[in-house]
Design a protein around this motif. Structure first.
Motif, PDB file in Angstrom:
ATOM      1  N   UNK A  76      56.775  43.103  46.806  1.00  0.00           N
ATOM      2  CA  UNK A  76      56.110  42.853  45.522  1.00  0.00           C
ATOM      3  C   UNK A  76      54.607  43.001  45.734  1.00  0.00           C
ATOM      4  N   UNK A  77      54.014  43.922  45.012  1.00  0.00           N
ATOM      5  CA  UNK A  77      52.628  44.313  45.252  1.00  0.00           C
ATOM      6  C   UNK A  77      51.741  43.971  44.064  1.00  0.00           C
ATOM      7  N   UNK A  78      50.481  43.739  44.372  1.00  0.00           N
ATOM      8  CA  UNK A  78      49.457  43.599  43.336  1.00  0.00           C
ATOM      9  C   UNK A  78      48.243  44.413  43.744  1.00  0.00           C
ATOM     10  N   UNK A  79      47.703  45.167  42.796  1.00  0.00           N
ATOM     11  CA  UNK A  79      46.579  46.064  43.046  1.00  0.00           C
ATOM     12  C   UNK A  79      45.454  45.730  42.079  1.00  0.00           C
ATOM     13  N   UNK A  80      44.235  45.767  42.568  1.00  0.00           N
ATOM     14  CA  UNK A  80      43.084  45.534  41.698  1.00  0.00           C
ATOM     15  C   UNK A  80      42.004  46.567  41.983  1.00  0.00           C
TER      16      UNK A  80
END
Length: 310
Positions: A56-60
């Motif tokens: 599960x990834x989060x990118x900013x």
């Protein structure tokens, strides 16, 4: 170094964080995910018969740039590739908050063998041309199918333990973490009896990310400092120590003595003594832990908090 493109691209960095890893729908423990090393170690109780891993990834991305830049129809594609099997895949993540994307990437056991690099690209319409790459992830992640611990150097293990119930750690039962070493490996012990520590380090909340990363960076600074000092004490004359100690020295010495060769830097340790270079050790440990970035993010998050009414 950023690649020069014939159209406007982002100057700031795009960051990607692994929020959770599930092995056949079983969540991996904290010690298998290393934020400082950008590494995930797919090892769970000596198990090799798994079928599917979900990250599960989060990118900013820097919002101030995207809000004012000449880019339209933004999309983020996360990529997973492995040279050994020549496997490549791409998944489009969904935008949640402005300039933030989240989603999952799947790795199937039959498709991979050793080390998988997980990266990504931010694409947009630029000058009426769709699908142009305007940024790539600054620091990709490595998913190691064979590593037992989440570090590219395989030199340290991590475990949660209640210090008050461990005979070897009761002497520091009020400390949040401690590092123990043997000739074979080093161990980061996280005190499960320390109120709030686990909740902070394992929190999935985006709002708590700056605090979590700042705390993880401080832990990493302490770990690298202990590892270096332990390794330096095992330098015999001008000979490199074996095993993880030699790896730690080779990784940190360029930051302690950037104008020296590795062998000359090793001689500096012998000549000055470990006690005479502690300021340099702390500097090098902070660089390994990426402390400036993590602490900077924490400070900026505090500046956004409005003061309480008096």
């Amino acid at each position: 170094m950023k690649q020069i493109m014939p159209y406007p691209v982002l100057a700031g960095e795009v960051t990607m964080t692994v929020r959770e890893v599930r092995l056949d729908d079983v969540a991996l423990p904290y010690g298998m995910i290393s934020e400082p090393d950008r590494t995930v170690a797919l090892h769970l109780l000596d198990r090799e018969d798994w079928n599917l891993v979900r990250l599960r990834l989060q990118v900013s991305a820097p919002r101030h740039e995207l809000d004012t830049g000449p880019w339209f129809s933004l999309a983020f594609l996360v990529t997973a590739s492995e040279r050994r099997t020549n496997t490549h895949s791409a998944v489009k993540l969904m935008m949640g908050q402005p300039c933030e994307w989240a989603g999952e990437v799947e790795l199937h056991r039959d498709d991979h063998f050793g080390r998988v690099q997980v990266s990504g690209q931010l694409v947009a319409t630029v000058d009426d041309v769709p699908g142009r790459v305007i940024a790539t992830v600054a620091q990709p992640w490595t998913v190691d199918l064979r590593a037992r611990v989440a570090t590219q150097r395989e030199s340290i293990r991590t475990r949660w333990v209640d210090f008050a119930n461990d005979p070897q750690l009761t002497w520091c039962k009020t400390d949040p973490w401690a590092v123990t070493v043997t000739d074979e490996a080093a161990m980061l012990n996280l005190n499960s009896g320390f109120d709030g520590l686990r909740a902070v380090l394992e929190s999935p909340k985006a709002a708590e990310r700056p605090m979590r990363e700042a705390l993880a960076a401080q832990i990493a600074v302490d770990v690298w400092t202990v590892l270096f000092n332990e390794a330096a004490h095992h330098v015999d004359g001008h000979e490199w120590p074996e095993g993880w100690r030699g790896l730690v020295l080779r990784r940190m010495l360029p930051d302690l003595f950037p104008d020296h060769s590795l062998d000359d830097a090793l001689r500096e340790i012998v000549n000055r003594g470990v006690g005479g270079i502690q300021t340099r050790v702390l500097h090098a440990a902070a660089k390994q832990a990426r402390m400036p970035r993590s602490l900077g993010g924490f400070i900026r998050s505090l500046q956004k908090i409005e003061p309480e009414d008096e």
